[in-house]
Design a protein around this motif. Structure first.
Motif, PDB file in Angstrom:
ATOM      1  N   VAL A  33     -10.869 -10.926   9.023  1.00  0.00           N
ATOM      2  CA  VAL A  33      -9.564 -11.438   8.591  1.00  0.00           C
ATOM      3  C   VAL A  33      -9.282 -11.015   7.153  1.00  0.00           C
ATOM      4  N   GLY A  34     -10.274 -11.107   6.292  1.00  0.00           N
ATOM      5  CA  GLY A  34     -10.104 -10.672   4.916  1.00  0.00           C
ATOM      6  C   GLY A  34      -9.794  -9.190   4.814  1.00  0.00           C
ATOM      7  N   PHE A  35     -10.444  -8.386   5.651  1.00  0.00           N
ATOM      8  CA  PHE A  35     -10.183  -6.951   5.643  1.00  0.00           C
ATOM      9  C   PHE A  35      -8.771  -6.637   6.118  1.00  0.00           C
ATOM     10  N   VAL A  36      -8.306  -7.349   7.147  1.00  0.00           N
ATOM     11  CA  VAL A  36      -6.934  -7.147   7.634  1.00  0.00           C
ATOM     12  C   VAL A  36      -5.927  -7.550   6.555  1.00  0.00           C
ATOM     13  N   LEU A  37      -6.172  -8.656   5.863  1.00  0.00           N
ATOM     14  CA  LEU A  37      -5.283  -9.072   4.780  1.00  0.00           C
ATOM     15  C   LEU A  37      -5.292  -8.072   3.626  1.00  0.00           C
ATOM     16  N   LEU A  38      -6.456  -7.507   3.337  1.00  0.00           N
ATOM     17  CA  LEU A  38      -6.537  -6.490   2.295  1.00  0.00           C
ATOM     18  C   LEU A  38      -5.715  -5.262   2.678  1.00  0.00           C
ATOM     19  N   ILE A  39      -5.815  -4.826   3.919  1.00  0.00           N
ATOM     20  CA  ILE A  39      -5.025  -3.682   4.387  1.00  0.00           C
ATOM     21  C   ILE A  39      -3.537  -3.996   4.308  1.00  0.00           C
ATOM     22  N   ALA A  40      -3.147  -5.212   4.686  1.00  0.00           N
ATOM     23  CA  ALA A  40      -1.732  -5.588   4.619  1.00  0.00           C
ATOM     24  C   ALA A  40      -1.227  -5.576   3.180  1.00  0.00           C
ATOM     25  N   CYS A  41      -2.020  -6.083   2.253  1.00  0.00           N
ATOM     26  CA  CYS A  41      -1.606  -6.085   0.844  1.00  0.00           C
ATOM     27  C   CYS A  41      -1.492  -4.670   0.292  1.00  0.00           C
ATOM     28  N   VAL A  42      -2.421  -3.813   0.661  1.00  0.00           N
ATOM     29  CA  VAL A  42      -2.363  -2.426   0.203  1.00  0.00           C
ATOM     30  C   VAL A  42      -1.137  -1.736   0.791  1.00  0.00           C
ATOM     31  N   ASN A  43      -0.816  -2.013   2.046  1.00  0.00           N
ATOM     32  CA  ASN A  43       0.370  -1.412   2.665  1.00  0.00           C
ATOM     33  C   ASN A  43       1.652  -1.858   1.969  1.00  0.00           C
ATOM     34  N   VAL A  44       1.757  -3.132   1.658  1.00  0.00           N
ATOM     35  CA  VAL A  44       2.956  -3.625   0.970  1.00  0.00           C
ATOM     36  C   VAL A  44       3.069  -3.006  -0.420  1.00  0.00           C
ATOM     37  N   ALA A  45       1.957  -2.929  -1.129  1.00  0.00           N
ATOM     38  CA  ALA A  45       1.982  -2.308  -2.458  1.00  0.00           C
ATOM     39  C   ALA A  45       2.369  -0.831  -2.362  1.00  0.00           C
ATOM     40  N   ASN A  46       1.852  -0.141  -1.355  1.00  0.00           N
ATOM     41  CA  ASN A  46       2.185   1.270  -1.169  1.00  0.00           C
ATOM     42  C   ASN A  46       3.662   1.443  -0.824  1.00  0.00           C
ATOM     43  N   LEU A  47       4.198   0.571   0.013  1.00  0.00           N
ATOM     44  CA  LEU A  47       5.618   0.653   0.350  1.00  0.00           C
ATOM     45  C   LEU A  47       6.505   0.413  -0.869  1.00  0.00           C
ATOM     46  N   MET A  48       6.144  -0.563  -1.675  1.00  0.00           N
ATOM     47  CA  MET A  48       6.936  -0.830  -2.873  1.00  0.00           C
ATOM     48  C   MET A  48       6.837   0.319  -3.872  1.00  0.00           C
TER      49      MET A  48
END
Length: 97
Positions: free
Chosen positions: A32-47
């Motif tokens: 779960v932590g790894f999935v949340l980390l990937i989601a945060c990195v994706n949002v940062a990359n999109l921004m």
């Protein structure tokens, strides 16, 4: 439905036969932590990519006489929406846990 015939067994997690449950729980928590980390990195990359793509638009606006305030107001709304979503999710998780 009568609840009188139902029982619950409570065991301490430090008992030796609970090692498999701890291992499973830690594995699930890591996933779960790894999935949340990937989601945060994706949002940062999109921004980041969105702001890089807007550099040309902002340069044209400034060349035509637009000030910094109009440009910053246009980029403020998506950031405010992300902040509001983050605050709402934190409030929900803090009340549930």
């Amino acid at each position: 439905m009568d609840d009188a015939d139902k029982t619950a067994i409570v065991t301490h997690m430090d008992e030796p036969d609970q090692d498999d449950r701890w291992r499973t729980l830690r594995t699930l928590l890591a996933a779960v932590g790894f999935v949340l980390l990937i989601a945060c990195v994706n949002v940062a990359n999109l921004m980041l990519s969105r702001s890089a793509a807007r550099q040309k638009e902002l340069a044209i606006r400034r060349a035509l006489g637009g000030g910094r305030q109009s440009a910053s107001q246009d980029s403020f709304l998506p950031k405010a929406c992300c902040l509001a979503f983050w605050a709402a999710s934190r409030a929900c998780f803090s009340r549930s846990g």
